[in-house]
Scaffold this active site. Structure first.
Site, PDB file in Angstrom:
ATOM      1  N   SER A 143      58.277  77.129   5.136  1.00  0.00           N
ATOM      2  CA  SER A 143      58.992  76.039   4.458  1.00  0.00           C
ATOM      3  C   SER A 143      59.402  74.936   5.432  1.00  0.00           C
ATOM      4  O   SER A 143      59.440  73.761   5.053  1.00  0.00           O
ATOM      5  CB  SER A 143      60.219  76.579   3.725  1.00  0.00           C
ATOM      6  OG  SER A 143      59.812  77.499   2.739  1.00  0.00           O
ATOM      7  N   HIS A 199      56.594  72.551   6.080  1.00  0.00           N
ATOM      8  CA  HIS A 199      56.430  71.532   5.026  1.00  0.00           C
ATOM      9  C   HIS A 199      57.215  70.263   5.348  1.00  0.00           C
ATOM     10  O   HIS A 199      56.912  69.199   4.805  1.00  0.00           O
ATOM     11  CB  HIS A 199      56.926  72.056   3.673  1.00  0.00           C
ATOM     12  CG  HIS A 199      56.172  73.228   3.124  1.00  0.00           C
ATOM     13  ND1 HIS A 199      54.811  73.347   3.196  1.00  0.00           N
ATOM     14  CD2 HIS A 199      56.598  74.333   2.465  1.00  0.00           C
ATOM     15  CE1 HIS A 199      54.449  74.490   2.614  1.00  0.00           C
ATOM     16  NE2 HIS A 199      55.509  75.095   2.162  1.00  0.00           N
ATOM     17  N   CYS A 217      65.333  85.169   4.569  1.00  0.00           N
ATOM     18  CA  CYS A 217      64.433  84.364   3.716  1.00  0.00           C
ATOM     19  C   CYS A 217      63.190  85.171   3.351  1.00  0.00           C
ATOM     20  O   CYS A 217      63.025  85.584   2.213  1.00  0.00           O
ATOM     21  CB  CYS A 217      64.016  83.036   4.343  1.00  0.00           C
ATOM     22  SG  CYS A 217      62.766  82.215   3.294  1.00  0.00           S
ATOM     23  N   HIS A 244      66.000  77.847   8.314  1.00  0.00           N
ATOM     24  CA  HIS A 244      66.818  78.347   7.204  1.00  0.00           C
ATOM     25  C   HIS A 244      66.761  79.872   7.141  1.00  0.00           C
ATOM     26  O   HIS A 244      67.281  80.473   6.231  1.00  0.00           O
ATOM     27  CB  HIS A 244      66.327  77.739   5.878  1.00  0.00           C
ATOM     28  CG  HIS A 244      64.927  78.143   5.576  1.00  0.00           C
ATOM     29  ND1 HIS A 244      63.840  77.551   6.181  1.00  0.00           N
ATOM     30  CD2 HIS A 244      64.431  79.127   4.796  1.00  0.00           C
ATOM     31  CE1 HIS A 244      62.742  78.147   5.772  1.00  0.00           C
ATOM     32  NE2 HIS A 244      63.062  79.112   4.934  1.00  0.00           N
ATOM     33  N   CYS A 266      59.614  80.219   9.222  1.00  0.00           N
ATOM     34  CA  CYS A 266      59.106  80.263   7.849  1.00  0.00           C
ATOM     35  C   CYS A 266      58.256  79.022   7.588  1.00  0.00           C
ATOM     36  O   CYS A 266      58.513  77.954   8.148  1.00  0.00           O
ATOM     37  CB  CYS A 266      60.285  80.311   6.883  1.00  0.00           C
ATOM     38  SG  CYS A 266      59.816  80.233   5.135  1.00  0.00           S
TER      39      CYS A 266
END
Ligand SMILES: NC(=O)c1ccc[n+]([C@@H]2O[C@H](COP(=O)([O-])OP(=O)(O)OC[C@H]3O[C@@H](n4cnc5c(N)ncnc54)[C@H](O)[C@@H]3O)[C@@H](O)[C@H]2O)c1
Ligand SMILES: [Zn+2]
Ligand SMILES: [Zn+2]
Length: 382
Positions: free
Chosen positions: A42, A45, A180, A73, A40
Protein backbone atom coordinates in the site's frame (compact mmCIF):
# COMPACT_ATOMS: atom_id res chain seq x y z
CA UNK A 1 12.42 16.18 19.40
CA UNK A 2 14.44 15.37 16.31
CA UNK A 3 14.09 11.95 14.74
CA UNK A 4 14.61 10.25 11.37
CA UNK A 5 11.89 9.22 8.94
CA UNK A 6 11.37 8.07 5.34
CA UNK A 7 9.71 10.98 3.58
CA UNK A 8 8.15 10.98 0.13
CA UNK A 9 8.27 14.35 -1.61
CA UNK A 10 6.33 13.51 -4.76
CA UNK A 11 4.99 10.77 -7.03
CA UNK A 12 7.71 8.82 -8.82
CA UNK A 13 10.42 9.63 -6.30
CA UNK A 14 12.28 7.40 -3.88
CA UNK A 15 11.82 7.60 -0.11
CA UNK A 16 14.26 10.14 1.35
CA UNK A 17 15.61 9.65 4.85
CA UNK A 18 15.16 13.01 6.56
CA UNK A 19 15.67 14.42 10.01
CA UNK A 20 12.21 15.55 11.10
CA UNK A 21 10.88 17.64 13.97
CA UNK A 22 8.39 15.81 16.14
CA UNK A 23 6.22 17.68 18.65
CA UNK A 24 5.33 16.05 21.98
CA UNK A 25 2.03 14.17 22.30
CA UNK A 26 -1.00 16.28 23.20
CA UNK A 27 -4.21 15.08 24.85
CA UNK A 28 -5.24 11.65 23.62
CA UNK A 29 -1.89 11.03 21.89
CA UNK A 30 1.09 8.76 22.35
CA UNK A 31 4.80 9.00 21.48
CA UNK A 32 6.01 5.67 20.11
CA UNK A 33 9.53 4.47 19.43
CA UNK A 34 9.17 2.23 16.40
CA UNK A 35 10.90 -1.16 16.55
CA UNK A 36 9.67 -2.77 13.32
CA UNK A 37 7.84 -1.56 10.23
CA UNK A 38 6.57 -3.76 7.41
CA UNK A 39 6.99 -2.93 3.74
CA UNK A 40 3.38 -3.32 2.63
CA UNK A 41 2.47 -2.73 -1.00
CA UNK A 42 0.00 0.00 0.00
CA UNK A 43 2.90 2.42 0.61
CA UNK A 44 4.30 1.59 -2.82
CA UNK A 45 0.98 2.87 -4.24
CA UNK A 46 1.95 6.28 -2.85
CA UNK A 47 5.19 6.33 -4.83
CA UNK A 48 3.48 5.20 -8.05
CA UNK A 49 0.63 7.65 -7.51
CA UNK A 50 -2.07 4.94 -7.50
CA UNK A 51 -3.05 6.03 -4.00
CA UNK A 52 -2.63 9.76 -4.57
CA UNK A 53 -5.89 11.63 -4.96
CA UNK A 54 -6.36 13.98 -7.93
CA UNK A 55 -6.46 17.76 -7.25
CA UNK A 56 -10.26 17.98 -7.43
CA UNK A 57 -10.63 15.35 -4.70
CA UNK A 58 -7.89 16.93 -2.56
CA UNK A 59 -9.70 20.27 -2.87
CA UNK A 60 -12.75 18.73 -1.17
CA UNK A 61 -10.40 17.82 1.71
CA UNK A 62 -9.06 21.38 1.87
CA UNK A 63 -5.65 20.23 0.59
CA UNK A 64 -3.55 21.06 -2.45
CA UNK A 65 -1.14 18.16 -2.14
CA UNK A 66 -0.51 15.00 -0.14
CA UNK A 67 3.25 15.72 -0.10
CA UNK A 68 5.56 15.70 1.73
CA UNK A 69 4.43 12.64 3.65
CA UNK A 70 5.82 10.00 5.99
CA UNK A 71 4.89 6.48 4.95
CA UNK A 72 4.36 3.27 6.82
CA UNK A 73 1.21 1.82 8.33
CA UNK A 74 2.40 -1.63 9.45
CA UNK A 75 4.42 -1.44 12.63
CA UNK A 76 5.16 -2.16 16.24
CA UNK A 77 6.98 -0.24 18.92
CA UNK A 78 7.29 0.87 22.50
CA UNK A 79 5.36 3.73 24.11
CA UNK A 80 7.71 6.42 25.44
CA UNK A 81 5.27 9.08 26.57
CA UNK A 82 1.51 9.60 26.75
CA UNK A 83 -0.55 12.77 26.57
CA UNK A 84 -3.31 13.84 28.92
CA UNK A 85 -6.28 11.51 29.21
CA UNK A 86 -4.62 8.44 27.64
CA UNK A 87 -5.74 5.36 29.56
CA UNK A 88 -5.19 2.24 27.44
CA UNK A 89 -1.38 2.44 27.29
CA UNK A 90 1.46 3.81 29.42
CA UNK A 91 5.21 4.36 28.92
CA UNK A 92 7.01 1.06 28.42
CA UNK A 93 4.03 -0.72 26.88
CA UNK A 94 4.54 -2.60 23.62
CA UNK A 95 2.04 -1.65 20.97
CA UNK A 96 0.87 -2.72 17.57
CA UNK A 97 -0.05 0.00 15.11
CA UNK A 98 -3.57 -0.04 13.75
CA UNK A 99 -3.91 1.54 10.31
CA UNK A 100 -7.59 2.04 10.98
CA UNK A 101 -8.05 3.81 14.29
CA UNK A 102 -10.84 2.54 16.51
CA UNK A 103 -12.65 5.09 18.63
CA UNK A 104 -14.91 2.49 20.22
CA UNK A 105 -17.90 4.80 20.11
CA UNK A 106 -18.95 5.45 16.52
CA UNK A 107 -21.76 3.52 14.83
CA UNK A 108 -19.28 1.10 13.24
CA UNK A 109 -17.06 0.47 16.27
CA UNK A 110 -20.08 -0.07 18.46
CA UNK A 111 -21.47 -2.69 16.08
CA UNK A 112 -18.32 -4.78 15.84
CA UNK A 113 -16.97 -3.19 12.67
CA UNK A 114 -13.94 -1.31 13.98
CA UNK A 115 -12.30 -1.62 10.55
CA UNK A 116 -14.88 0.90 9.36
CA UNK A 117 -14.41 3.35 12.28
CA UNK A 118 -15.45 6.88 11.36
CA UNK A 119 -12.00 8.12 12.42
CA UNK A 120 -10.61 6.30 9.37
CA UNK A 121 -12.20 8.95 7.16
CA UNK A 122 -9.25 11.28 7.76
CA UNK A 123 -6.59 8.74 6.76
CA UNK A 124 -5.21 10.91 3.95
CA UNK A 125 -5.97 14.24 5.55
CA UNK A 126 -3.20 16.28 7.12
CA UNK A 127 -3.29 16.68 10.91
CA UNK A 128 -3.90 14.51 13.95
CA UNK A 129 -7.28 12.82 14.38
CA UNK A 130 -7.37 14.26 17.90
CA UNK A 131 -7.45 18.00 17.13
CA UNK A 132 -6.48 18.42 13.47
CA UNK A 133 -3.10 20.05 14.21
CA UNK A 134 0.25 18.68 13.01
CA UNK A 135 3.06 17.04 15.10
CA UNK A 136 5.43 16.03 12.27
CA UNK A 137 7.46 18.64 10.35
CA UNK A 138 10.29 18.47 7.83
CA UNK A 139 12.46 21.37 6.69
CA UNK A 140 9.87 23.78 8.13
CA UNK A 141 6.92 22.13 6.33
CA UNK A 142 4.04 20.17 7.84
CA UNK A 143 4.02 16.47 6.98
CA UNK A 144 1.07 14.30 6.10
CA UNK A 145 1.38 11.06 8.08
CA UNK A 146 0.39 7.89 6.23
CA UNK A 147 -2.61 6.17 7.86
CA UNK A 148 -2.07 8.54 10.83
CA UNK A 149 0.86 6.33 11.87
CA UNK A 150 4.07 7.03 9.96
CA UNK A 151 5.76 3.77 10.93
CA UNK A 152 8.69 4.57 8.59
CA UNK A 153 9.98 6.82 11.35
CA UNK A 154 12.23 6.10 14.33
CA UNK A 155 9.67 7.87 16.51
CA UNK A 156 6.14 8.99 15.82
CA UNK A 157 3.23 10.60 17.62
CA UNK A 158 -0.13 8.93 17.04
CA UNK A 159 -3.61 9.00 18.52
CA UNK A 160 -4.35 6.52 21.29
CA UNK A 161 -7.04 5.15 18.94
CA UNK A 162 -4.26 4.04 16.55
CA UNK A 163 -2.32 1.79 18.94
CA UNK A 164 -3.17 -1.51 20.58
CA UNK A 165 -1.32 -2.82 23.61
CA UNK A 166 0.22 -6.26 23.12
CA UNK A 167 1.93 -8.75 25.41
CA UNK A 168 5.54 -7.62 26.01
CA UNK A 169 7.26 -10.96 25.42
CA UNK A 170 6.11 -11.24 21.79
CA UNK A 171 8.75 -10.39 19.16
CA UNK A 172 7.92 -6.94 17.82
CA UNK A 173 8.59 -8.08 14.25
CA UNK A 174 5.70 -10.54 14.60
CA UNK A 175 3.51 -7.87 16.19
CA UNK A 176 4.35 -5.59 13.27
CA UNK A 177 3.20 -8.11 10.65
CA UNK A 178 -0.12 -8.62 12.36
CA UNK A 179 -0.88 -4.90 12.24
CA UNK A 180 -1.64 -4.95 8.50
CA UNK A 181 -0.65 -7.85 6.26
CA UNK A 182 -1.63 -10.77 8.45
CA UNK A 183 -4.90 -9.29 9.66
CA UNK A 184 -5.84 -8.14 6.16
CA UNK A 185 -5.09 -11.45 4.43
CA UNK A 186 -6.28 -13.81 7.17
CA UNK A 187 -9.45 -11.80 7.71
CA UNK A 188 -10.19 -11.60 3.98
CA UNK A 189 -10.30 -15.40 3.83
CA UNK A 190 -11.82 -16.20 7.22
CA UNK A 191 -14.11 -13.30 7.94
CA UNK A 192 -14.96 -11.48 4.72
CA UNK A 193 -15.05 -14.48 2.37
CA UNK A 194 -16.49 -16.64 5.15
CA UNK A 195 -14.49 -19.75 4.23
CA UNK A 196 -16.15 -22.92 5.52
CA UNK A 197 -14.76 -26.44 6.08
CA UNK A 198 -14.64 -28.25 2.75
CA UNK A 199 -14.46 -25.13 0.59
CA UNK A 200 -12.26 -24.65 -2.42
CA UNK A 201 -10.49 -21.30 -2.07
CA UNK A 202 -8.39 -19.40 -4.61
CA UNK A 203 -5.92 -16.72 -3.55
CA UNK A 204 -4.60 -14.48 -6.33
CA UNK A 205 -1.26 -12.80 -5.48
CA UNK A 206 1.04 -14.20 -2.78
CA UNK A 207 2.62 -11.25 -1.02
CA UNK A 208 2.33 -10.21 2.59
CA UNK A 209 -1.45 -10.16 2.24
CA UNK A 210 -2.11 -13.22 0.05
CA UNK A 211 0.24 -15.44 2.09
CA UNK A 212 -2.03 -14.82 5.06
CA UNK A 213 -5.19 -15.37 3.06
CA UNK A 214 -3.71 -18.83 2.37
CA UNK A 215 -3.08 -19.37 6.10
CA UNK A 216 -6.58 -18.14 6.94
CA UNK A 217 -8.29 -20.33 4.34
CA UNK A 218 -6.43 -23.40 5.58
CA UNK A 219 -7.26 -22.60 9.21
CA UNK A 220 -10.95 -22.13 8.33
CA UNK A 221 -11.01 -25.68 6.96
CA UNK A 222 -10.68 -25.23 3.22
CA UNK A 223 -10.36 -28.55 1.41
CA UNK A 224 -8.26 -26.98 -1.32
CA UNK A 225 -6.35 -23.71 -1.43
CA UNK A 226 -5.14 -22.75 -4.88
CA UNK A 227 -2.40 -20.09 -4.79
CA UNK A 228 -1.86 -18.02 -7.92
CA UNK A 229 1.27 -15.94 -8.52
CA UNK A 230 3.58 -15.51 -11.52
CA UNK A 231 6.66 -15.82 -9.26
CA UNK A 232 7.79 -19.39 -8.54
CA UNK A 233 9.20 -18.52 -5.10
CA UNK A 234 5.77 -17.14 -4.12
CA UNK A 235 4.01 -20.30 -5.25
CA UNK A 236 6.50 -22.46 -3.31
CA UNK A 237 6.04 -20.29 -0.21
CA UNK A 238 2.27 -20.59 -0.50
CA UNK A 239 2.55 -24.39 -0.54
CA UNK A 240 4.61 -24.22 2.68
CA UNK A 241 1.92 -22.02 4.27
CA UNK A 242 -0.92 -24.41 3.50
CA UNK A 243 -1.83 -24.12 -0.18
CA UNK A 244 -2.68 -27.44 -1.84
CA UNK A 245 -2.20 -26.32 -5.46
CA UNK A 246 -0.48 -23.47 -7.28
CA UNK A 247 -0.70 -21.80 -10.68
CA UNK A 248 1.18 -18.99 -12.38
CA UNK A 249 -1.86 -17.03 -13.57
CA UNK A 250 -5.64 -16.92 -13.36
CA UNK A 251 -5.77 -18.24 -16.95
CA UNK A 252 -3.56 -21.19 -15.99
CA UNK A 253 -5.71 -21.85 -12.91
CA UNK A 254 -8.94 -22.06 -14.91
CA UNK A 255 -8.47 -25.60 -16.35
CA UNK A 256 -6.87 -26.75 -13.07
CA UNK A 257 -9.87 -25.59 -11.07
CA UNK A 258 -12.33 -26.95 -13.64
CA UNK A 259 -10.64 -30.33 -13.26
CA UNK A 260 -10.38 -30.28 -9.49
CA UNK A 261 -13.99 -29.24 -8.91
CA UNK A 262 -15.69 -31.05 -11.83
CA UNK A 263 -16.57 -27.61 -13.17
CA UNK A 264 -18.03 -26.22 -9.97
CA UNK A 265 -15.12 -23.80 -9.52
CA UNK A 266 -14.16 -22.00 -6.29
CA UNK A 267 -16.39 -21.24 -3.34
CA UNK A 268 -14.19 -18.25 -2.43
CA UNK A 269 -11.75 -16.20 -4.49
CA UNK A 270 -9.54 -13.69 -2.67
CA UNK A 271 -7.92 -10.98 -4.80
CA UNK A 272 -4.59 -9.89 -3.30
CA UNK A 273 -2.37 -8.99 -6.30
CA UNK A 274 0.04 -6.03 -6.17
CA UNK A 275 -2.41 -3.68 -7.86
CA UNK A 276 -6.09 -4.32 -8.61
CA UNK A 277 -7.38 -3.39 -12.07
CA UNK A 278 -10.96 -3.54 -13.31
CA UNK A 279 -10.14 -5.97 -16.12
CA UNK A 280 -8.91 -8.56 -13.59
CA UNK A 281 -12.49 -9.05 -12.38
CA UNK A 282 -13.37 -11.13 -15.46
CA UNK A 283 -10.71 -13.69 -14.55
CA UNK A 284 -11.57 -13.59 -10.87
CA UNK A 285 -15.27 -14.20 -11.49
CA UNK A 286 -14.53 -16.96 -14.01
CA UNK A 287 -12.83 -18.79 -11.14
CA UNK A 288 -15.76 -18.11 -8.77
CA UNK A 289 -18.42 -20.80 -8.83
CA UNK A 290 -22.20 -20.64 -8.48
CA UNK A 291 -23.11 -19.02 -5.19
CA UNK A 292 -19.44 -18.20 -4.69
CA UNK A 293 -17.84 -15.14 -3.13
CA UNK A 294 -15.10 -12.98 -4.63
CA UNK A 295 -13.35 -10.71 -2.13
CA UNK A 296 -11.40 -7.73 -3.49
CA UNK A 297 -8.71 -6.82 -0.99
CA UNK A 298 -6.00 -5.43 -3.28
CA UNK A 299 -6.05 -1.70 -3.85
CA UNK A 300 -6.82 -0.30 -7.30
CA UNK A 301 -5.69 3.13 -8.52
CA UNK A 302 -8.01 5.70 -6.88
CA UNK A 303 -9.36 6.74 -10.27
CA UNK A 304 -10.30 3.19 -11.38
CA UNK A 305 -14.09 3.15 -11.81
CA UNK A 306 -14.77 0.38 -14.33
CA UNK A 307 -14.58 -3.37 -13.91
CA UNK A 308 -15.21 -6.30 -16.23
CA UNK A 309 -18.13 -8.04 -14.54
CA UNK A 310 -20.65 -10.13 -16.45
CA UNK A 311 -23.79 -8.88 -14.72
CA UNK A 312 -25.96 -11.64 -16.18
CA UNK A 313 -23.77 -14.31 -14.58
CA UNK A 314 -23.51 -12.30 -11.37
CA UNK A 315 -27.29 -12.50 -10.94
CA UNK A 316 -28.04 -15.89 -12.49
CA UNK A 317 -25.20 -17.74 -10.76
CA UNK A 318 -25.79 -15.75 -7.61
CA UNK A 319 -22.19 -14.68 -7.19
CA UNK A 320 -21.07 -12.17 -4.62
CA UNK A 321 -18.38 -9.49 -4.97
CA UNK A 322 -17.17 -7.91 -1.72
CA UNK A 323 -14.60 -5.30 -0.78
CA UNK A 324 -12.50 -5.74 2.34
CA UNK A 325 -10.50 -3.36 4.47
CA UNK A 326 -8.32 -4.75 7.27
CA UNK A 327 -9.81 -8.14 6.43
CA UNK A 328 -13.09 -7.00 7.95
CA UNK A 329 -11.57 -7.60 11.40
CA UNK A 330 -11.75 -5.57 14.60
CA UNK A 331 -8.21 -4.41 15.42
CA UNK A 332 -8.74 -4.28 19.20
CA UNK A 333 -10.02 -7.83 19.39
CA UNK A 334 -8.32 -9.46 16.44
CA UNK A 335 -4.72 -8.22 16.69
CA UNK A 336 -4.40 -9.92 20.12
CA UNK A 337 -6.28 -12.95 18.75
CA UNK A 338 -3.91 -13.39 15.81
CA UNK A 339 -0.93 -13.03 18.13
CA UNK A 340 -2.36 -15.71 20.39
CA UNK A 341 -2.67 -18.05 17.38
CA UNK A 342 1.01 -17.32 16.69
CA UNK A 343 1.91 -18.05 20.31
CA UNK A 344 0.08 -21.39 20.07
CA UNK A 345 2.04 -22.27 16.93
CA UNK A 346 -1.00 -22.22 14.66
CA UNK A 347 -0.21 -19.09 12.68
CA UNK A 348 3.17 -18.70 11.00
CA UNK A 349 4.61 -15.21 11.32
CA UNK A 350 8.41 -15.50 11.57
CA UNK A 351 8.38 -17.49 8.31
CA UNK A 352 6.74 -14.56 6.50
CA UNK A 353 9.76 -12.29 6.95
CA UNK A 354 12.01 -12.96 3.98
CA UNK A 355 14.42 -10.09 4.59
CA UNK A 356 14.96 -7.29 7.10
CA UNK A 357 16.30 -3.82 6.30
CA UNK A 358 17.47 -0.71 8.11
CA UNK A 359 15.41 2.46 7.63
CA UNK A 360 18.15 3.70 5.26
CA UNK A 361 17.64 0.60 3.08
CA UNK A 362 13.93 1.22 2.55
CA UNK A 363 14.20 1.77 -1.22
CA UNK A 364 16.10 -1.51 -1.58
CA UNK A 365 13.33 -3.18 0.42
CA UNK A 366 10.66 -1.88 -1.93
CA UNK A 367 12.75 -2.86 -4.96
CA UNK A 368 12.98 -6.41 -3.58
CA UNK A 369 9.19 -6.46 -3.03
CA UNK A 370 8.57 -5.33 -6.61
CA UNK A 371 11.07 -7.91 -7.88
CA UNK A 372 9.04 -10.66 -6.16
CA UNK A 373 11.86 -11.54 -3.73
CA UNK A 374 9.94 -11.09 -0.47
CA UNK A 375 6.84 -12.48 1.13
CA UNK A 376 7.36 -9.55 3.50
CA UNK A 377 10.31 -7.25 3.99
CA UNK A 378 10.52 -5.60 7.40
CA UNK A 379 12.49 -2.56 8.58
CA UNK A 380 13.98 -3.13 12.01
CA UNK A 381 15.08 -0.18 14.14
CA UNK A 382 17.76 -0.55 16.81
N1 LIG B 1 -7.80 -3.79 1.71
C1 LIG B 1 -6.87 -3.61 2.62
O1 LIG B 1 -7.18 -3.37 3.80
C2 LIG B 1 -5.44 -3.73 2.26
C3 LIG B 1 -4.46 -3.72 3.27
C4 LIG B 1 -3.14 -3.90 2.90
C5 LIG B 1 -2.78 -4.07 1.58
N2 LIG B 1 -3.74 -4.04 0.63
C6 LIG B 1 -3.41 -4.24 -0.80
O2 LIG B 1 -3.26 -5.62 -1.05
C7 LIG B 1 -2.44 -5.80 -2.21
C8 LIG B 1 -1.34 -6.79 -1.93
O3 LIG B 1 -0.41 -6.23 -1.01
P1 LIG B 1 0.95 -6.99 -0.63
O4 LIG B 1 1.63 -6.13 0.38
O5 LIG B 1 0.67 -8.40 -0.35
O6 LIG B 1 1.71 -6.88 -2.04
P2 LIG B 1 3.02 -7.70 -2.56
O7 LIG B 1 3.64 -6.86 -3.59
O8 LIG B 1 3.81 -8.16 -1.39
O9 LIG B 1 2.38 -9.02 -3.23
C9 LIG B 1 1.58 -8.98 -4.37
C10 LIG B 1 1.78 -10.29 -5.13
O10 LIG B 1 0.87 -10.29 -6.24
C11 LIG B 1 1.49 -10.93 -7.32
N3 LIG B 1 0.77 -10.55 -8.55
C12 LIG B 1 0.81 -9.39 -9.23
N4 LIG B 1 -0.04 -9.42 -10.27
C13 LIG B 1 -0.64 -10.64 -10.25
C14 LIG B 1 -1.61 -11.28 -11.06
N5 LIG B 1 -2.15 -10.66 -12.11
N6 LIG B 1 -1.97 -12.54 -10.74
C15 LIG B 1 -1.45 -13.16 -9.66
N7 LIG B 1 -0.53 -12.61 -8.86
C16 LIG B 1 -0.14 -11.35 -9.15
C17 LIG B 1 2.94 -10.46 -7.23
O11 LIG B 1 3.82 -11.35 -7.92
C18 LIG B 1 3.17 -10.47 -5.72
O12 LIG B 1 3.70 -11.71 -5.30
C19 LIG B 1 -1.93 -4.40 -2.56
O13 LIG B 1 -2.76 -3.83 -3.55
C20 LIG B 1 -2.11 -3.65 -1.26
O14 LIG B 1 -2.19 -2.25 -1.41
C21 LIG B 1 -5.06 -3.89 0.94
ZN1 LIG C 1 -0.76 -2.57 4.51
ZN1 LIG D 1 -15.12 4.25 15.72
Amino acid sequence: MKTRAAVLWDIGQEWQIEEIDLDPPKAGEVLVQMKAAGLCHSDEHLTTGDLVFPPEVLATMGMESMFPLIGGHEGAGVVLEVGEGVTSVQPGDHVSASFIPSCGRCRYCSTGRQNLCDLGAGTFQIGMITDGTVRHHVRGQDLLVGAKLGTFSEHTVVAEASVIKVEPDLPLTAVCLVSCGVATGWGSAVERAGTRPGDTVVVVGIGGIGANAVQGARMAGAKRVVAIDPVEFKRESAMELGATHAAASMDEALPLLTDLTFGQMADRVIMTPSVMYGDMMAGALALTGKGGTCVVTAIAPVTQTEAAVNLFELAMWQKEVKGAIFGSLNPRADIPKLLSLYREGQLKLDELITRTYTLDQINQGYQDMCDGKNIRGVITFD
